[in-house]
Design a protein around this motif. Structure first.
Motif, PDB file in Angstrom:
ATOM      1  N   ASP A  42     -14.442  28.922 -20.096  1.00 55.35           N
ATOM      2  CA  ASP A  42     -13.248  28.136 -19.784  1.00 55.35           C
ATOM      3  C   ASP A  42     -13.348  26.780 -20.486  1.00 55.35           C
ATOM      4  O   ASP A  42     -14.402  26.123 -20.432  1.00 55.35           O
ATOM      5  N   GLN A  43     -12.276  26.363 -21.133  1.00 52.40           N
ATOM      6  CA  GLN A  43     -12.236  25.069 -21.804  1.00 52.40           C
ATOM      7  C   GLN A  43     -11.777  24.009 -20.809  1.00 52.40           C
ATOM      8  O   GLN A  43     -10.664  24.085 -20.289  1.00 52.40           O
ATOM      9  N   CYS A  44     -12.641  23.021 -20.536  1.00 55.32           N
ATOM     10  CA  CYS A  44     -12.378  22.025 -19.505  1.00 55.32           C
ATOM     11  C   CYS A  44     -12.325  20.624 -20.115  1.00 55.32           C
ATOM     12  O   CYS A  44     -12.984  20.340 -21.114  1.00 55.32           O
ATOM     13  N   THR A  45     -11.537  19.782 -19.447  1.00 54.66           N
ATOM     14  CA  THR A  45     -11.390  18.386 -19.857  1.00 54.66           C
ATOM     15  C   THR A  45     -11.553  17.500 -18.632  1.00 54.66           C
ATOM     16  O   THR A  45     -10.904  17.722 -17.609  1.00 54.66           O
ATOM     17  N   MET A  46     -12.410  16.496 -18.729  1.00 56.16           N
ATOM     18  CA  MET A  46     -12.637  15.528 -17.660  1.00 56.16           C
ATOM     19  C   MET A  46     -11.905  14.240 -18.019  1.00 56.16           C
ATOM     20  O   MET A  46     -12.191  13.613 -19.040  1.00 56.16           O
ATOM     21  N   THR A  47     -10.976  13.843 -17.145  1.00 56.40           N
ATOM     22  CA  THR A  47     -10.214  12.613 -17.352  1.00 56.40           C
ATOM     23  C   THR A  47     -10.510  11.655 -16.219  1.00 56.40           C
ATOM     24  O   THR A  47     -10.370  12.022 -15.043  1.00 56.40           O
ATOM     25  N   ILE A  48     -10.905  10.432 -16.548  1.00 52.70           N
ATOM     26  CA  ILE A  48     -11.268   9.429 -15.548  1.00 52.70           C
ATOM     27  C   ILE A  48     -10.165   8.367 -15.503  1.00 52.70           C
ATOM     28  O   ILE A  48      -9.751   7.839 -16.548  1.00 52.70           O
ATOM     29  N   THR A  49      -9.710   8.083 -14.306  1.00 51.48           N
ATOM     30  CA  THR A  49      -8.664   7.081 -14.112  1.00 51.48           C
ATOM     31  C   THR A  49      -9.039   6.159 -12.967  1.00 51.48           C
ATOM     32  O   THR A  49      -9.861   6.526 -12.111  1.00 51.48           O
ATOM     33  N   GLY A  50      -8.406   4.966 -12.980  1.00 49.14           N
ATOM     34  CA  GLY A  50      -8.586   4.033 -11.884  1.00 49.14           C
ATOM     35  C   GLY A  50      -9.815   3.175 -12.035  1.00 49.14           C
ATOM     36  O   GLY A  50     -10.933   3.676 -12.099  1.00 49.14           O
ATOM     37  N   GLN A  51      -9.640   1.897 -12.086  1.00 51.61           N
ATOM     38  CA  GLN A  51     -10.744   0.948 -12.139  1.00 51.61           C
ATOM     39  C   GLN A  51     -10.727   0.114 -10.867  1.00 51.61           C
ATOM     40  O   GLN A  51      -9.692  -0.128 -10.274  1.00 51.61           O
ATOM     41  N   GLY A  52     -11.898  -0.336 -10.477  1.00 53.58           N
ATOM     42  CA  GLY A  52     -11.950  -1.175  -9.301  1.00 53.58           C
ATOM     43  C   GLY A  52     -12.627  -0.485  -8.140  1.00 53.58           C
ATOM     44  O   GLY A  52     -13.747   0.007  -8.251  1.00 53.58           O
ATOM     45  N   GLU A  53     -11.935  -0.397  -7.001  1.00 54.74           N
ATOM     46  CA  GLU A  53     -12.555   0.092  -5.779  1.00 54.74           C
ATOM     47  C   GLU A  53     -12.905   1.581  -5.863  1.00 54.74           C
ATOM     48  O   GLU A  53     -13.999   2.001  -5.497  1.00 54.74           O
ATOM     49  N   TYR A  54     -11.973   2.416  -6.339  1.00 49.82           N
ATOM     50  CA  TYR A  54     -12.201   3.858  -6.413  1.00 49.82           C
ATOM     51  C   TYR A  54     -11.944   4.350  -7.830  1.00 49.82           C
ATOM     52  O   TYR A  54     -11.057   3.860  -8.518  1.00 49.82           O
ATOM     53  N   THR A  55     -12.742   5.335  -8.209  1.00 51.09           N
ATOM     54  CA  THR A  55     -12.602   5.991  -9.503  1.00 51.09           C
ATOM     55  C   THR A  55     -12.257   7.449  -9.258  1.00 51.09           C
ATOM     56  O   THR A  55     -12.876   8.114  -8.440  1.00 51.09           O
ATOM     57  N   ARG A  56     -11.255   7.946  -9.986  1.00 48.07           N
ATOM     58  CA  ARG A  56     -10.778   9.317  -9.805  1.00 48.07           C
ATOM     59  C   ARG A  56     -11.098  10.127 -11.059  1.00 48.07           C
ATOM     60  O   ARG A  56     -10.809   9.703 -12.169  1.00 48.07           O
ATOM     61  N   LEU A  57     -11.691  11.282 -10.831  1.00 46.78           N
ATOM     62  CA  LEU A  57     -12.011  12.210 -11.913  1.00 46.78           C
ATOM     63  C   LEU A  57     -11.141  13.446 -11.760  1.00 46.78           C
ATOM     64  O   LEU A  57     -11.176  14.114 -10.728  1.00 46.78           O
TER      65      LEU A  57
END
Length: 213
Positions: A42-57
């Protein structure tokens, strides 16, 4: 005068260069997704968003047969090693996820090796996904244990034919001797026939003596 100004500007320039380097390093995480292939191709992509208190992957995977996604959330910035190299934090996560057939069926809490000594608040926690998740990667259903065979009933021991036959009842002896009446009865009978009633006792006595002799 110029020497003093130069001495003040040099530390300020170093601080600005360090802050710019960290900003560029963080921007490389937000702007450049991490891509990998799972064990099932499976071809997967990890995208990281949000800076500061919480980080979302956000993890998105697809192949010819399927496509799925899931999200992790956490506070990795509380780890000192993360702040020095944030991208390597998620690269270490990727090393574990690419070993799975389904990248979204990994552990619910992931703490990369670089932050192993940090608190649990530095780990990324599974938040949501495109499917209901009830078990870890590649769940295997336990086979039902084979039921023990029921013991066959043992046959009852058969008695020999001789034991079943009824016992024969003893038969009365046919050679029984005839019972002879006693002498006294004959003496009384003769006394009743030939003697008076008042003398029957004496007559039967003497008749008995005669019969015995």
């Amino acid at each position: 005068m110029w020497t003093q100004v130069s001495a003040l500007l040099l530390p300020l320039a170093c601080c600005l260069w360090s802050a710019e380097a960290q900003t560029a390093n963080r921007q490389s995480i937000w702007n450049d997704p991490i891509q990998f292939n799972t064990k099932a191709k499976d071809q997967c992509t990890m995208t990281i968003t949000g800076q500061g208190e919480y980080t979302r992957l956000r993890l998105m995977c697809q192949s010819r047969q399927r496509s799925y996604w899931c999200e992790y959330i956490g506070r990795p910035h509380t780890c000192g090693s993360y702040n020095k190299n944030p991208r390597h934090y998620f690269v270490q996560m990727m090393w574990g996820l690419r070993k799975l057939h389904n990248a979204c069926l990994g552990p619910r809490q992931i703490k990369p090796h670089m932050c192993r000594k940090a608190g649990d608040e530095t780990q990324m926690v599974f938040s949501t996904g495109s499917f209901s998740r009830t078990s870890p990667e590649a769940p295997t259903r336990a086979k039902p244990a084979a039921q023990p065979a029921r013991p066959q009933p043992r046959p009852r021991p058969t008695r020999p034919d001789s034991a079943r036959q009824p016992k024969a009842k003893p038969t009365a002896s046919t050679n029984s001797q005839p019972v002879t009446p006693p002498v006294e009865s004959n003496a009384k009978r003769l006394a009743q026939q030939y003697c008076w009633r008042s003398l029957r006792g004496i007559c039967s006595y003497f008749i008995g003596l005669v019969r015995k002799n």
